[in-house]
Design an enzyme around this catalytic site. Structure first.
Site, PDB file in Angstrom:
ATOM      1  CG  LEU A 103       2.719  -0.031 -14.000  1.00  0.00           C
ATOM      2  CD1 LEU A 103       3.315   0.607 -15.239  1.00  0.00           C
ATOM      3  CD2 LEU A 103       2.228  -1.437 -14.305  1.00  0.00           C
ATOM      4  CG  ASN A 104       8.003  -0.074 -10.208  1.00  0.00           C
ATOM      5  OD1 ASN A 104       8.518   1.042 -10.186  1.00  0.00           O
ATOM      6  ND2 ASN A 104       8.270  -0.957 -11.171  1.00  0.00           N
ATOM      7  CG  MET A 105       9.204   2.793  -5.803  1.00  0.00           C
ATOM      8  SD  MET A 105      10.059   2.952  -4.214  1.00  0.00           S
ATOM      9  CE  MET A 105       8.985   2.076  -3.098  1.00  0.00           C
ATOM     10  CG  HIS A 155      -3.777  -5.558  -9.132  1.00  0.00           C
ATOM     11  ND1 HIS A 155      -2.966  -6.586  -9.552  1.00  0.00           N
ATOM     12  CD2 HIS A 155      -3.515  -5.396  -7.805  1.00  0.00           C
ATOM     13  CE1 HIS A 155      -2.249  -7.036  -8.534  1.00  0.00           C
ATOM     14  NE2 HIS A 155      -2.562  -6.334  -7.469  1.00  0.00           N
ATOM     15  CB  ALA A 213       4.289  -4.482 -11.751  1.00  0.00           C
ATOM     16  N   GLY A 214       2.616  -7.017 -10.198  1.00  0.00           N
ATOM     17  CA  GLY A 214       2.756  -8.369  -9.670  1.00  0.00           C
ATOM     18  C   GLY A 214       4.194  -8.715  -9.302  1.00  0.00           C
ATOM     19  CG  HIS A 273      -1.875  -1.193   1.178  1.00  0.00           C
ATOM     20  ND1 HIS A 273      -2.462  -1.710   2.313  1.00  0.00           N
ATOM     21  CD2 HIS A 273      -2.317  -1.963   0.136  1.00  0.00           C
ATOM     22  CE1 HIS A 273      -3.222  -2.740   1.980  1.00  0.00           C
ATOM     23  NE2 HIS A 273      -3.149  -2.909   0.671  1.00  0.00           N
ATOM     24  CG  HIS A 300      -2.502   0.392  -3.558  1.00  0.00           C
ATOM     25  ND1 HIS A 300      -1.397  -0.409  -3.356  1.00  0.00           N
ATOM     26  CD2 HIS A 300      -3.530  -0.442  -3.848  1.00  0.00           C
ATOM     27  CE1 HIS A 300      -1.740  -1.681  -3.530  1.00  0.00           C
ATOM     28  NE2 HIS A 300      -3.034  -1.722  -3.830  1.00  0.00           N
TER      29      HIS A 300
END
EC number: 6.5.1.8
Length: 459
Positions: free
Chosen positions: A340-342, A363, A365-366, A203, A221
């Site tokens: 996706l990511n930071m 939702h 990048a997993g 999150h 998130h």
């Protein structure tokens, strides 16, 4: 000869709590064979619902881009093959960000399954209504937005301390009290204290700049925190009671609550209330930042990506998948969000239902590896070295001040590959990108956890 439980089993009855009462009644009244048959008819249960002989079809919207992804993709497909034998399921799909969550048969992250007249608590798991909200701050300075947000948001275990709590609306509290699953004063007290909190794990609170407009955007998130986890626990207990009666072959994690029952209707209503609580939680944080900066929002939209969506008698369970079709969202306010990511942009997307997506998109990048595996792969570097390499040029903050390397960009799948597969499989259309300025996450909440401090003190 005294009648006993073995006689009931021989007559085709499955063991249950009623056995004791029935055996006592039969023996006390000295019933004959015909009388026993008539008396027991009230306890006759329908034949157990078997698993599907062969797995129902599911759509695969993922492929391994390189060797390190082979194991992940293979496990995701294998778990779906077991999962899709669950009796209620009719169809399914896996997204490009899919990753396994446990043994074969457990729904993977990035999985969508469609059940008929059934709600499966295990398919949304404890983080019910994990979701993202975006607020457009216009031309505000992104550093000022991040600073203001950092002074307001709250990450980590538990709720806010007394004196710092954000109010939960009276309307929502009243609605909780009218629902069989949520009418619990302890749960309501927790819901009040957790308002305005974001938890831990993946999150985040993200600030970036719209590629299209140059406006500063704030994105949060998080899910439903402890109230959602409490509902999940209650839902799983009810689902498993039904499973033991109607489909004992079904895996415990895949148990369901039949929608047409009183419990099913009540659980569905509880999910909608937890959804409302989660949205209110996002709004509380966003509005507090706006108020502190004394500015008005220019736009706002949100979507959940870990929830159950109803369309007639079909229940779409999305375990980490973004709903695209407007029929899934009763309060649709704009496009959808895929973080996706930071170090990568948050994608602003739109889309419609097609033959491959069942009305959903990825939702995020997993992961290809577990958190612990990822940490082991970086053991040859210091935490500070990893942080410096992966966050260069960004304002990345951890609420606990302890860096969590399992949330840095390399902990996730390649954002480039996920985006390429979104396009390849025609899952949705990217409208805009929120380019990263900075981000706040919980940090390593385990490092100085309260219970660890207590253990040290005892020594």
């Amino acid at each position: 000869m005294e009648f006993n439980g073995n006689h009931l089993i021989e007559l085709g009855y499955r063991p249950g709590k009623w056995f004791k009462e029935a055996i006592q009644f039969i023996n006390e009244n000295n019933l004959d064979e015909n009388q026993i048959s008539i008396y027991l008819e009230q306890f006759r249960q329908p034949e157990p619902i078997p698993l599907h002989e062969t797995a129902k079809d599911f759509i695969v919207n993922i492929r391994a881009e390189h060797e390190s992804e082979n194991d992940n993709v293979e496990k995701v497909i294998n778990t779906m093959k077991v999962l899709m034998k669950t009796p209620t399921l009719e169809k399914g799909a896996i997204m490009p960000d899919a990753c396994p969550t446990g043994p074969a048969g457990h729904i993977p992250v990035g999985g969508v399954v469609v059940a008929k007249n059934a709600i499966h608590p295990g398919f949304h798991s404890a983080d019910i209504c994990c979701s993202v909200m975006l607020t457009d701050f216009g031309k505000a300075d992104p550093k000022e937005v991040l600073d203001a947000a950092h002074s307001i948001t709250h990450f980590g275990y538990g709720g806010r301390p007394r004196g710092e709590q954000m109010p939960m609306s009276q309307e929502l509290m009243d609605a909780f009290r009218e629902n069989d699953f949520l009418n619990d004063e302890k749960l309501i007290s927790i819901a009040r204290s957790h308002m305005g909190t974001q938890g831990d794990g993946n999150h985040f609170l993200f600030v970036g700049i719209s590629k299209n407009t140059g406006n500063t955007m704030l994105v949060t998130h998080h899910g439903s925190r402890a109230p959602g986890a409490a509902l999940y626990d209650k839902g799983m207990k009810v689902a498993n009671k039904f499973r033991m009666e109607i489909s004992p072959e079904t895996l415990k994690e895949n148990a369901w609550i039949p929608y047409e029952t009183e419990e099913g209707k009540s659980y569905w209503e509880a999910l909608q209330l937890i959804r409302a609580w989660t949205k209110e939680n996002h709004i509380s944080i966003h509005d507090a930042v706006l108020n502190k900066m004394e500015i008005e929002k220019e736009d706002r939209y949100w979507n959940e990506h870990n929830f159950v969506f109803k369309d007639g008698d079909l229940f779409y369970h999305a375990k980490g998948a973004t709903p695209l079709d407007d029929k899934f969202l009763p309060d649709i306010t704009g496009p959808r969000l895929i973080p996706l990511n930071m170090a990568e942009p948050v994608l602003i997307v739109k889309g419609t239902t097609n033959e491959r997506n069942l009305g959903f998109a990825p939702h995020g990048a997993g992961r290809n590896f577990s958190r612990s595996q990822h940490k082991r792969s970086l053991a040859h570097k210091t935490i500070e070295e990893v942080f410096e390499e992966e966050t260069k040029g960004l304002d990345i903050r951890f609420f606990t001040n302890d860096i969590d390397i399992s949330e840095l960009p390399t902990a996730y799948k390649s954002a480039k590959n996920v985006r390429a597969q979104i396009e390849e499989y025609g899952l949705c259309e990217v409208l805009d990108e929120v380019m990263p300025y900075g981000c706040i996450m919980a940090g390593d909440v385990q490092k100085n956890a309260p219970w660890k401090k207590k253990k040290k003190f005892r020594k």
